[in-house]
Design a protein around this motif. Structure first.
Motif, PDB file in Angstrom:
ATOM      1  N   PHE A 198       0.635  -1.193  -0.258  1.00 34.11           N
ATOM      2  CA  PHE A 198       0.098   0.008  -0.040  1.00 34.11           C
ATOM      3  C   PHE A 198       0.895   1.220  -0.131  1.00 34.11           C
ATOM      4  O   PHE A 198       1.895   1.383   1.011  1.00 34.11           O
ATOM      5  N   LEU A 199       0.658   2.116  -0.896  1.00 31.78           N
ATOM      6  CA  LEU A 199       1.353   3.471  -0.902  1.00 31.78           C
ATOM      7  C   LEU A 199       0.354   4.731  -0.840  1.00 31.78           C
ATOM      8  O   LEU A 199      -0.608   4.843  -1.501  1.00 31.78           O
ATOM      9  N   LEU A 200       0.357   5.298   0.298  1.00 30.55           N
ATOM     10  CA  LEU A 200      -0.484   6.218   0.955  1.00 30.55           C
ATOM     11  C   LEU A 200       0.037   7.584   0.681  1.00 30.55           C
ATOM     12  O   LEU A 200       0.805   7.936   1.261  1.00 30.55           O
ATOM     13  N   ASP A 201      -0.897   8.403   0.234  1.00 29.55           N
ATOM     14  CA  ASP A 201      -0.396   9.884   0.091  1.00 29.55           C
ATOM     15  C   ASP A 201      -0.736  10.416   1.587  1.00 29.55           C
ATOM     16  O   ASP A 201      -1.802  10.692   2.189  1.00 29.55           O
ATOM     17  N   GLY A 202       0.469  10.903   2.210  1.00 31.77           N
ATOM     18  CA  GLY A 202       0.301  11.235   3.527  1.00 31.77           C
ATOM     19  C   GLY A 202       0.505  12.819   3.510  1.00 31.77           C
ATOM     20  O   GLY A 202       1.211  13.437   4.421  1.00 31.77           O
ATOM     21  N   SER A 203       0.537  13.569   2.448  1.00 26.94           N
ATOM     22  CA  SER A 203       0.939  15.119   2.384  1.00 26.94           C
ATOM     23  C   SER A 203      -0.087  15.797   3.103  1.00 26.94           C
ATOM     24  O   SER A 203      -1.034  15.286   3.359  1.00 26.94           O
ATOM     25  N   ASP A 204       0.135  17.219   3.079  1.00 28.25           N
ATOM     26  CA  ASP A 204      -0.741  17.894   4.030  1.00 28.25           C
ATOM     27  C   ASP A 204      -2.016  18.002   3.354  1.00 28.25           C
ATOM     28  O   ASP A 204      -3.057  18.233   4.103  1.00 28.25           O
ATOM     29  N   GLY A 205      -2.311  17.666   2.164  1.00 31.62           N
ATOM     30  CA  GLY A 205      -3.918  17.747   1.473  1.00 31.62           C
ATOM     31  C   GLY A 205      -4.576  16.859   1.931  1.00 31.62           C
ATOM     32  O   GLY A 205      -5.853  16.500   1.456  1.00 31.62           O
ATOM     33  N   THR A 206      -4.061  15.542   2.473  1.00 37.02           N
ATOM     34  CA  THR A 206      -4.942  14.222   2.949  1.00 37.02           C
ATOM     35  C   THR A 206      -5.132  14.232   4.401  1.00 37.02           C
ATOM     36  O   THR A 206      -5.540  13.319   4.964  1.00 37.02           O
ATOM     37  N   ARG A 207      -4.741  15.338   5.214  1.00 36.91           N
ATOM     38  CA  ARG A 207      -4.772  15.116   6.576  1.00 36.91           C
ATOM     39  C   ARG A 207      -6.449  14.677   6.890  1.00 36.91           C
ATOM     40  O   ARG A 207      -6.454  13.711   7.679  1.00 36.91           O
ATOM     41  N   ASN A 208      -7.391  15.302   6.312  1.00 32.42           N
ATOM     42  CA  ASN A 208      -8.637  14.926   6.761  1.00 32.42           C
ATOM     43  C   ASN A 208      -9.168  13.544   6.401  1.00 32.42           C
ATOM     44  O   ASN A 208     -10.104  13.130   7.112  1.00 32.42           O
ATOM     45  N   GLY A 209      -8.636  13.170   5.305  1.00 33.16           N
ATOM     46  CA  GLY A 209      -9.189  11.857   4.664  1.00 33.16           C
ATOM     47  C   GLY A 209      -8.207  10.651   5.197  1.00 33.16           C
ATOM     48  O   GLY A 209      -8.616   9.684   4.907  1.00 33.16           O
ATOM     49  N   VAL A 266       2.197  -8.254   3.099  1.00 30.91           N
ATOM     50  CA  VAL A 266       1.789  -6.759   3.189  1.00 30.91           C
ATOM     51  C   VAL A 266       2.606  -6.121   3.578  1.00 30.91           C
ATOM     52  O   VAL A 266       3.434  -6.166   4.546  1.00 30.91           O
ATOM     53  N   SER A 267       2.942  -4.883   2.904  1.00 29.48           N
ATOM     54  CA  SER A 267       3.840  -3.752   3.246  1.00 29.48           C
ATOM     55  C   SER A 267       3.204  -2.635   3.204  1.00 29.48           C
ATOM     56  O   SER A 267       1.925  -2.445   2.414  1.00 29.48           O
ATOM     57  N   LEU A 268       3.487  -1.410   3.916  1.00 31.09           N
ATOM     58  CA  LEU A 268       2.684  -0.271   3.885  1.00 31.09           C
ATOM     59  C   LEU A 268       3.893   1.036   3.781  1.00 31.09           C
ATOM     60  O   LEU A 268       4.614   0.923   4.719  1.00 31.09           O
ATOM     61  N   VAL A 269       3.789   1.847   2.814  1.00 30.74           N
ATOM     62  CA  VAL A 269       4.627   3.065   2.576  1.00 30.74           C
ATOM     63  C   VAL A 269       3.660   4.253   2.688  1.00 30.74           C
ATOM     64  O   VAL A 269       2.615   4.403   1.858  1.00 30.74           O
ATOM     65  N   GLN A 270       3.972   5.367   3.366  1.00 30.78           N
ATOM     66  CA  GLN A 270       3.541   6.462   3.483  1.00 30.78           C
ATOM     67  C   GLN A 270       4.520   7.606   2.502  1.00 30.78           C
ATOM     68  O   GLN A 270       5.774   7.466   2.862  1.00 30.78           O
ATOM     69  N   TYR A 271       4.062   8.539   1.995  1.00 28.73           N
ATOM     70  CA  TYR A 271       4.813   9.482   1.228  1.00 28.73           C
ATOM     71  C   TYR A 271       4.325  11.006   1.233  1.00 28.73           C
ATOM     72  O   TYR A 271       2.817  11.172   1.239  1.00 28.73           O
ATOM     73  N   PHE A 327       6.090  -0.810   7.388  1.00 30.52           N
ATOM     74  CA  PHE A 327       6.627  -1.936   7.455  1.00 30.52           C
ATOM     75  C   PHE A 327       6.927  -2.763   6.240  1.00 30.52           C
ATOM     76  O   PHE A 327       6.230  -2.408   5.279  1.00 30.52           O
ATOM     77  N   TYR A 328       7.730  -3.619   6.330  1.00 35.92           N
ATOM     78  CA  TYR A 328       7.955  -4.260   5.002  1.00 35.92           C
ATOM     79  C   TYR A 328       7.067  -5.668   4.795  1.00 35.92           C
ATOM     80  O   TYR A 328       6.404  -6.110   5.721  1.00 35.92           O
ATOM     81  N   LEU A 329       7.258  -6.203   3.570  1.00 38.36           N
ATOM     82  CA  LEU A 329       6.707  -7.404   3.290  1.00 38.36           C
ATOM     83  C   LEU A 329       7.110  -8.623   4.131  1.00 38.36           C
ATOM     84  O   LEU A 329       6.209  -9.617   4.384  1.00 38.36           O
ATOM     85  N   SER A 330       8.270  -8.481   4.894  1.00 43.67           N
ATOM     86  CA  SER A 330       8.853  -9.438   5.562  1.00 43.67           C
ATOM     87  C   SER A 330       8.711  -9.410   6.885  1.00 43.67           C
ATOM     88  O   SER A 330       9.108 -10.132   7.894  1.00 43.67           O
ATOM     89  N   THR A 331       7.996  -8.046   7.191  1.00 44.92           N
ATOM     90  CA  THR A 331       7.925  -7.615   8.758  1.00 44.92           C
ATOM     91  C   THR A 331       7.019  -8.515   9.473  1.00 44.92           C
ATOM     92  O   THR A 331       7.294  -9.081  10.581  1.00 44.92           O
ATOM     93  N   TYR A 332       5.791  -8.624   9.256  1.00 43.97           N
ATOM     94  CA  TYR A 332       4.808  -9.333   9.733  1.00 43.97           C
ATOM     95  C   TYR A 332       4.191 -10.565   9.018  1.00 43.97           C
ATOM     96  O   TYR A 332       4.001 -10.582   7.569  1.00 43.97           O
ATOM     97  N   THR A 333       3.906 -11.729   9.872  1.00 43.12           N
ATOM     98  CA  THR A 333       3.377 -13.000   8.978  1.00 43.12           C
ATOM     99  C   THR A 333       1.819 -13.278   9.837  1.00 43.12           C
ATOM    100  O   THR A 333       1.377 -14.490   9.318  1.00 43.12           O
ATOM    101  N   LYS A 334       1.359 -12.251  10.629  1.00 34.63           N
ATOM    102  CA  LYS A 334      -0.009 -12.530  10.846  1.00 34.63           C
ATOM    103  C   LYS A 334      -0.707 -11.387  10.749  1.00 34.63           C
ATOM    104  O   LYS A 334      -0.453 -10.317  10.888  1.00 34.63           O
ATOM    105  N   LEU A 338      -2.180   2.298  -4.827  1.00 36.62           N
ATOM    106  CA  LEU A 338      -1.690   3.716  -4.489  1.00 36.62           C
ATOM    107  C   LEU A 338      -2.990   4.445  -4.246  1.00 36.62           C
ATOM    108  O   LEU A 338      -4.163   4.416  -4.797  1.00 36.62           O
ATOM    109  N   LEU A 339      -2.932   5.078  -2.827  1.00 33.85           N
ATOM    110  CA  LEU A 339      -4.162   5.924  -2.572  1.00 33.85           C
ATOM    111  C   LEU A 339      -3.615   7.248  -2.599  1.00 33.85           C
ATOM    112  O   LEU A 339      -2.571   7.768  -1.704  1.00 33.85           O
TER     113      LEU A 339
END
Length: 1610
Positions: A1419-1430, A1454-1459, A1467-1474, A1525-1526
């Motif tokens: 998951f690549l999440l838009d964490g810029s100023d414009g998405t604070r409310n969403g 699963v992995s998740l990146v914010q930008y 966290f990476y694809l190898s970080t969690y298995t549950k 990508l969100l």
């Protein structure tokens, strides 16, 4: 990919960072640089390891190479680094420090294993000291150094430091470090290719990864001149070993007249330690030469478990003998004995001894000869080759288990002087402790460690029982802080460790004969007397070692030590390493001397007197005790310190009270002393008035001294209550105090000057148990008195239920009472009820013990409760007391017998008949039956049910006919006479049970469900704030009665107001205690208005779903329990109807503020709507609810799922499963593991003639059928035969012939195969070696036949051969050893499930499901100023998508990146298995903000750093790669190039944007324009969830394994 493996198999990477004053402004850039380099590493204990050291005047280790084993831990610590500061800059000293302290085995370096050692130096200035010598020494050590400097550095100095000149890099400023990163990375990669391990020749191949090697050296007078050559020879041979605790172990013994062990197999765990010790060996001397006695000695004393031999684990045992003369005694017998034990003997002799050495060796070819030992170097290479050949032939040993009389460990306590005078020396103490611990063999049954620090008084940092792993101890030691204080009371500290640490409750094993050692590090003369406590420790048998400095009193230290020779001295604490060897040697001597102790009588009594106790503390928390509360808390801690806390030993609860009581924790909340003490230390004073002691005592009786709260009163465990009260009670204590005494609770009351002494005496079990102090600060003065009373009291306690019906051979039974409730028994019913109670009192009721059910009947039968309704005796008795006479006519006993057979003696009702548990029916009948009893009675007997009965004068003949045997039927004139036959009846029942044998049941598929899915929906709106605690209590009580388990009852809880919030799903918890913990921790959420309709719709759509754990489609009853405190603001009718259509049974409970008509409409049936005045009245409806829920389960029938689900069901209706097991000579040691594996797989099958069938074939030279597919029709028969399988043996291994045999003889109709009926044919091959014949043709023919073959091999197998045999490559699995088979079971199971069959009777086609077993989803999440409310809506969306994934290491990752401006990996694809770990991490995300929005850079970042093998991507294995990508706006940078790069990599990109996104940009980013979705705002994301899910499913079908390009391989 193979090249990648060779280029970067493993690296030890150390960063040395300049932290001097001159780098303050650049330090953040250095830290970022380290992070970026680490991001590219493959961090793992067995891959890349990382250490960071910062330096200025002197160095500081931030963490060692063995501190962290995951990339995330390393990165977290690096991010938190703070600049050290200081001057001058001593780079030379820092490099020397790294050589001596970081590039060492104890600090995690794997240099001696040939792992490349890399050092990256970041330096901002010229060194104040010389770097020449330390830099040269690092190069000699083989460390590859890269140096990066800034404008202030000396370039020539950097070149000296670097491994070669090209490895010295420079930047003008540290902010420019990114410009040299690629250059560094590429140099690092290139360098690793050239590195060869320092010890490249390994004696044996990987098939023999571990060995125990003992050198036996002739040290007699005749070898004096040759001894240095022998010593050098040993060193050179050891250099070739891979020494480690779990690798190669080494021992050296020298002998002449007698033998002397220099060190045992378990003395050293690193090669360096072994080599250091060998270099120091001195010639022993002596005559005559008794080689026979020496061989016998090593057999009896060295090749033993206590000395470190792993012979019983099957590890090869090798003896290397160097003998220079003929033995004076006989060598034949001891040599033969060693060979019989499986020891391989190889030897080297001189001209005087060569013939004898040949005789001693396992084989004459394993003996070599030299003219003199100075010629040993000439035979070293042939000797090592010979040794290699020996080891290749080694097979693991099946040992005879011999109990080793020696102790397996030591209890070691460190006592550190933490007074003001040792502040500067304390870090050196810590280092010393670490080094000593490094040499211990830590484990629960090995060495245990405790640490205490003292000054004025003593403080335990951890007990002997606290840690069982070395790394946990080392972590705790590293975290110690100097406590300070004065004066120095060493005497008090010694007394403290005697009384509180060297005790069984703290983990000491003194009474088991385990050596007890105390290591004292002391920096001054004691202020108090040390003689008495030191003597007391010696009397206890504790070996005290004292180490002092020049400020210590040496005479005092000698008096403290067990022996004056055990007192050591250093000038300052930084000299402690100088005495480490002396201490180690003294400790080794001690262990030899230690023998099990015969404890004194008083200790023995204590052990017998205190097996188990339930101890409850009741603390006065009213306003009047505010100042004394800290003293009360300390007192509780001291008492707990003396208890032996454990689930099966002492249990503890604490309750605080004022106006009303508050439970701090129950008897079953904690199972370790440390947890109890941590919670006690954190107690806060409650406050409040008045003081209601009576109400508190009553509360304890009803809520704490109960089985559900952890009390073991009914098991006869003593119940102790310790009351601390500071005032007179406002209410009466008389009745509750009396009731506690009747219950058998032993109460001790302690009061202060404000208490009423007569009231304390009333409360106490006896007057002498009422104690008093003037103030709570004086509590220590009565502690001993209390302790001694507690001990004395336990002796008198006897279990409340001492008579148990049967002996321990029959520990479990299922008992059903069938009571005549017809009109004719109205007067006798109370007597029947009392009789049932008295019989149940004799049972040992529990879920895994005795189970009880009661059924009453007249015209028809009614179940009062099933066998699985209650799990405690108290609950059964409470329910029986409340039974009411049913009434009715006529009396149909036959129908009632049939009813219990069909509805009660079933698995869904709690019967364990199919597990072989005795089934007993106790019939009480008062009249002749109106219908026929013969047929149903016979059917019960055929089912194995034992029927015993009691009739009256009207029914006795019929009861005899019904009973299993007429002698099992008794008669009374009237039921009021039942007490007269109770004793004979119980005795008769006892005789019945003694004859009971476990039943081999016919497996009957029970159509009823085995559990329930129960969802609680709680009104958490503003109007229920006061009532919420009562709701929580009610939920807990309902859950207490459920039989929680993954395949039993499941529970979910949702709270709602304006909207709904899930606290946990049906799939979240599988243990009752986890659910209860979660419920206890709930907080009221508040909010308005109350939208009950929306909440009902929410649970329908999000909770009663398979992805959330609902088993609705499997026919498991679905129940919703609504607790509501007001009228709904929205409409409830539509969602309530939708739930009913779904088959959910809704129970509604409301208060006087609820709308009763609304509640009835919501409920599944108007009778399922209950009402209370307020929530504190909820207990009044609990029985009604329980009874309604029980009724529901009877009515619930499996539902017909929709067509798509039905197809899933049809995918596994029937299978023919054949196991082909390698039974050749090479699998002898692994056969038991193969057998266990087969059992576990069979356990998961549904064995039956018309369902799954099983066959097992074993083979070596030729195959042997153990049983065919049609031999057995029940799982128990299959399992019984599998358990009895014996290893076949034989050679060679002809796998091809075995496969051909299966085709011709097992996969045939006559052998039970249903292939022609379209039933899937599965073959599971377990093979431990390469086949001697060809497998090609028979494997192909099996595939043509449609057989789906799964092949599992071990390290000796040929992987290509396994792939040929398997139906497809992914079905070829591998383990290093067959003991590791459990690790591939889920993978096998999941592959087996994926088989889909197109059933055509004539020519069945087998279709393998094209879907892959997993996906890598980023998951690549838009964490810029414009998405604070969403952002919260993005988080919810991610959670919902993850909920639908099948998360697991070999499933979906699963992995998740914010930008924003740049990207950050959460966290990476190898970080969690549950799945739950991922969801927890997602819930905890915070919006990062920032501008501008660089989507292009973020896409490039995930390509380079996330979709990589080191981050857990399985792209090269063909697993589909997906990026979601969100995005909430147009990108500030270019997205085209990175988007194309992702597509080239094969990543499926899905883009979801809002109205502020650039839709054309989103389509260009997405893998396909159809994969770009749009919503108006992020709160509309649920609208595209189904579209995304469907697109992701389509992708999986298209994904095929990729053939990686050359660039990928590099």
């Amino acid at each position: 990919y193979f090249l990648v493996e060779r280029r970067r198999p493993r690296r030890d990477v150390v960063f040395l960072l300049d932290g001097s004053d001159g780098t303050r402004s650049g330090f953040a850039s250095m830290r970022d640089f380290v992070q970026r380099v680490v991001e590219r590493l493959d961090v793992d204990e067995n891959k890349d390891r990382v250490s960071v050291v910062q330096y200025s005047r002197d160095p500081t280790v931030q963490f060692y190479l063995n501190t962290y084993t995951t990339k995330s831990e390393v990165l977290d610590t690096v991010r938190g680094l703070r600049h050290k500061g200081g001057r001058p800059l001593n780079t030379g000293a820092a490099l020397q420090y790294l050589r001596d302290n970081v590039f060492t085995a104890s600090a995690g370096s794997r240099r001696l294993e040939g792992v490349p050692q890399l050092l990256i130096v970041l330096s901002g200035g010229r060194s104040s000291d010389s770097v020449d010598t330390p830099a040269s020494e690092l190069k000699e050590l083989g460390v590859l150094t890269f140096a990066i400097g800034s404008r202030g550095s000396d370039s020539r100095e950097l070149e000296k430091i670097s491994h070669e000149r090209s490895h010295a890099l420079s930047v003008s400023d540290f902010t420019d470090l990114p410009t040299v990163q690629e250059q560094l990375q590429s140099s690092m990669e290139a360098v690793v290719i050239d590195v060869t391990p320092e010890s490249p020749t390994v004696i044996v191949d990987h098939d023999i990864a571990r060995k125990d090697v003992v050198f036996l050296l002739d040290g007699s007078d005749g070898t004096r001149n040759g001894f240095p050559a022998m010593r050098d020879f040993v060193q050179r041979v050891v250099e070739k070993f891979n020494v480690g605790e779990n690798k190669d172990r080494v021992s050296v013994v020298q002998y002449s007249r007698d033998a002397e062990v220099h060190f045992n197999l378990n003395t050293y765990t690193t090669k360096q330690d072994v080599l250091d010790r060998v270099r120091g060996l001195r010639h022993k001397g002596g005559r005559p030469l008794n080689t026979g006695a020496a061989l016998q000695y090593v057999r009896d004393n060295v090749f033993t478990a206590s000395s470190g031999s792993r012979r019983q684990e099957g590890i090869p045992q090798i003896l290397i003998l160097l003998s220079g003369g003929r033995s004076n005694d006989n060598v034949d017998t001891p040599a033969s004995a060693l060979k019989e034990d499986g020891v391989f003997i190889v030897g080297i002799g001189t001209r005087n001894s060569s013939a004898e050495v040949q005789k001693i060796a396992t084989d004459p070819s394993h003996a070599q000869s030299v003219s003199d030992f100075s010629d040993l170097p000439n035979v070293q290479q042939p000797f090592i080759s010979s040794l290699g050949r020996v080891l290749v032939g080694v097979t693991t040993i099946t040992p005879t288990v011999i109990v080793d009389q020696k102790t397996a460990g030591r209890d070691v306590v460190f006592l550190l002087d933490g007074s003001d005078g040792t502040r500067n020396g304390f870090p050196f103490m810590i280092d010393f402790v670490q080094r000593v611990v490094e040499r211990l063999d830590v484990g629960a049954n090995k060495d245990r460690v405790s640490l205490v620090q003292y000054g004025r008084d003593a403080e335990v940092h951890f007990y002997l029982s606290t840690y069982t792993k070395k790394e946990d101890i080392l972590d705790a030691v590293r975290g110690l802080r100097h406590r300070g204080g004065r004066p120095l009371n060493t005497g008090a500290a010694l007394q403290y460790v005697r009384d509180n640490v060297f005790t069984p409750s703290s983990g000491s094993r003194r009474l088991e004969g385990v050596p007890q050692m105390l290591i004292l590090l002391n920096g001054g003369r004691s202020f108090d007397n040390v003689d008495t406590p030191a003597s007391a420790l010696k009397e206890l048998g504790v070996f005290v070692f004292g180490i002092g400095t020049k400020r210590s009193d040496s005479a005092e230290l000698q008096r403290i030590s067990y022996d004056p020779n055990y007192a050591f001295s250093v000038s300052e604490f930084n000299d402690l390493p100088n005495v480490q060897e002396q201490l180690s040697s003294a400790m080794s001597t001690v262990v030899v001397r230690a023998t099990p102790m015969t404890p004194t009588v008083i200790d023995f009594l204590v052990e017998r007197r205190r097996p188990r106790r339930d101890v409850v503390f009741l603390l006065d928390g009213s306003d009047g005790t505010r100042s004394g509360f800290a003293s009360m808390r300390d007192f509780v801690q001291r008492v707990v310190e003396r208890l032996d806390v454990d689930e099966n030993k002492d249990r503890v609860s604490v309750v605080q009270y004022s106006r009303d009581p508050t439970v701090q924790f129950y008897l079953n909340t904690y199972t370790t002393k440390s947890e109890v003490l941590d919670t006690v230390r954190g107690l806060r004073h409650k406050g409040g008035r008045p003081l209601n002691t009576g109400a508190a005592l009553q509360y304890l009786r009803d809520n704490v001294f109960t089985a559900s709260a952890g009390s073991r009163r009914l098991e006869g465990v003593p119940q102790l209550l310790i009351v601390l009260s500071g005032g007179r009670s406002s209410d009466s204590v008389d009745t509750p105090a009396s009731e506690l005494k009747e219950l058998g609770v032993l109460t001790f009351a302690i009061g202060s000057r404000g208490s009423d002494s007569r009231e304390l005496e009333k409360i106490s079990h006896e007057r002498s148990h009422a104690l008093s102090v003037s103030d709570f600060t004086d509590l220590p003065t009565v502690q001993e008195q209390l302790q001694s009373s507690m001990e004395a009291v336990v002796i008198d306690v006897t279990p409340e239920s001492p008579t148990v019906i049967v002996d321990h051979d029959i520990a479990r039974k299922d008992v059903v009472f069938l009571l005549d409730g017809s009109d004719g028994t109205r007067n006798g019913f109370p007597a029947m009820r009392d009789f049932v109670q008295r019989v149940v009192e004799k049972f040992n009721v529990g879920e895994n013990k005795d189970r009880v059910s009661v059924v009453q009947y007249s015209r028809d039968a009614e179940v009062h409760f099933n066998l699985n309704t209650y799990t405690t005796k108290q609950d059964v008795l409470d329910r029986v007391r409340g039974l009411r006479h049913k009434g009715g006519r006529p009396l149909n006993t036959g129908a009632a017998l049939q009813y219990v057979r069909d509805n009660v003696f079933t698995a869904s009702s709690g019967s364990r008949r199919q597990e072989g548990i005795p089934q007993i029916l106790i019939l009480l009948s008062g009249g002749r039956s109106n219908d026929n009893v013969d047929t149903p009675a016979s059917a019960l007997k055929e089912d194995g049910v034992f029927i015993v009965g009691i009739g009256t004068r009207n029914s006795s003949a019929e009861v005899q006919k019904i009973a299993t045997d007429p002698s099992h039927a008794q008669s009374v004139s009237d039921f009021s006479d039942l007490p007269n036959v109770q004793q004979p009846f119980i005795a008769s029942l006892g005789r019945v049970l003694v004859g009971v044998t476990t039943i081999t049941p016919t497996v009957i598929v029970d159509q009823k469900t085995a559990g329930r899915d129960v969802v609680f929906l709680l009104d958490g709106s503003d109007g229920t704030r006061n009532g919420f605690p009562f709701m929580i209590d009610f939920v807990q009580r309902v859950v207490e009665r459920l039989d929680v388990g993954a395949n039993k009852d499941r529970v979910s809880l949702v709270q709602y107001g304006r909207d709904a919030e899930v606290h946990f799903y049906l799939s979240t918890y599988t243990k009752k205690e986890d659910i209860l913990d979660a419920v206890r921790g709930l907080r009221h959420r508040g909010g308005r208005p109350l939208n009950t309709g929306a909440a009902l719709q929410y649970v329908r759509d999000n909770v009663f779903t398979p992805s959330s754990g609902s088993r609705r489609l499997e026919g498991v009853p679905q129940m919703l329990i609504l607790l509501n405190g007001g009228r709904s603001f929205d409409n409830v009718d539509t969602p309530a109807s939708a739930l009913k259509e779904l088959g959910v049974f809704v129970f509604g409970i409301g208060t006087k503020r609820s709308d009763s008509a609304e509640l009835q409409r919501i409920s599944y049936d108007p009778n399922y709507a209950f009402s209370v005045s307020e929530f504190n009245d909820l207990p009044n409806v609990q029985e009604q609810l329980s009874s309604a829920m029980s009724t529901v389960v009877v009515r619930a029938t499996p539902m017909t799922p929709t067509v798509i689900d039905f197809l899933v069901e049809r995918r596994r209706p029937r299978r023919d499963v054949v196991f082909l097991l390698d039974g050749s000579d090479g699998t002898r040691s692994g056969f038991a593991s193969m057998r266990d594996f087969v059992q576990r797989v069979v356990e998961r099958l549904d064995v039956d003639e018309n369902k799954d069938r099983v066959s097992v074939v074993q083979y070596s030279r030729d195959p042997t059928v153990q049983f065919y597919l049609n031999t057995y029709t029940t799982k128990s028969e299959v399992l019984d035969t599998v358990r009895g399988l014996r290893h076949k043996g034989g050679r060679p291994l002809n796998t091809g012939a075995a496969l051909q045999y299966l085709r011709d003889n097992v996969f045939t109709a006559s052998a039970g195969s249903r292939r022609l009926e379209g039933v899937p044919q599965l073959l599971i091959v377990l093979s431990g070696g390469r086949s001697s014949d060809s497998v090609d043709t028979p494997a192909s023919e099996l595939k043509e036949l449609g057989v789906l073959t799964f092949a599992i091999g071990s390290r000796g197998s040929d992987s290509r051969e396994l792939e040929k045999i398997s139906h497809e490559r992914s079905h070829a699995l591998s383990v290093s050893d067959f003991t590791d088979l459990p690790t591939v079971q889920e993978q096998l199971q999941s592959s087996m499930e994926a088989v889909v069959i197109d059933v055509t009777p004539e020519s069945p086609t087998v279709i393998v499901d094209q879907k892959t077993a997993g996906r890598d989803v980023v998951f690549l999440l838009d964490g810029s100023d414009g998405t604070r409310n969403g952002f919260p809506f993005m988080i919810d969306f991610v959670q919902r998508v993850v909920e639908r994934l099948d998360v697991g290491a070999n499933k979906d990752r699963v992995s998740l990146v914010q930008y924003g401006r740049d990207a950050e990996v959460h966290f990476y694809l190898s970080t969690y298995t549950k799945k739950e770990d991922i969801l927890d991490a997602v819930r905890g995300l915070r919006h990062r903000g920032g501008r501008p929005l660089n989507t292009g850079a973020a896409l490039q970042y995930v390509r380079d750093n996330v979709f990589t093998p080191s981050s857990g991507s399985r792209r090269l294995e063909g697993v589909p790669q997906m990026l979601i990508l969100l995005n909430g706006g147009r990108s500030f940078d270019n997205v085209d190039t990175p988007a194309s790069a992702l597509k080239e990599l094969g990543v499926f990109v899905f883009g979801i944007g809002t109205k502020r996104s650039d839709s054309a940009e989103l389509q260009r980013i997405s893998y396909d324009p159809n994969y770009a979705f749009s919503v108006s705002e992020f709160n509309d994301l649920p609208n595209v969830q189904e579209q995304l899910s469907s697109a992701m499913s389509t992708v999986v079908v298209r994904a095929t394994p990729m053939t990686p390009t050359v660039i990928d391989l590099n």
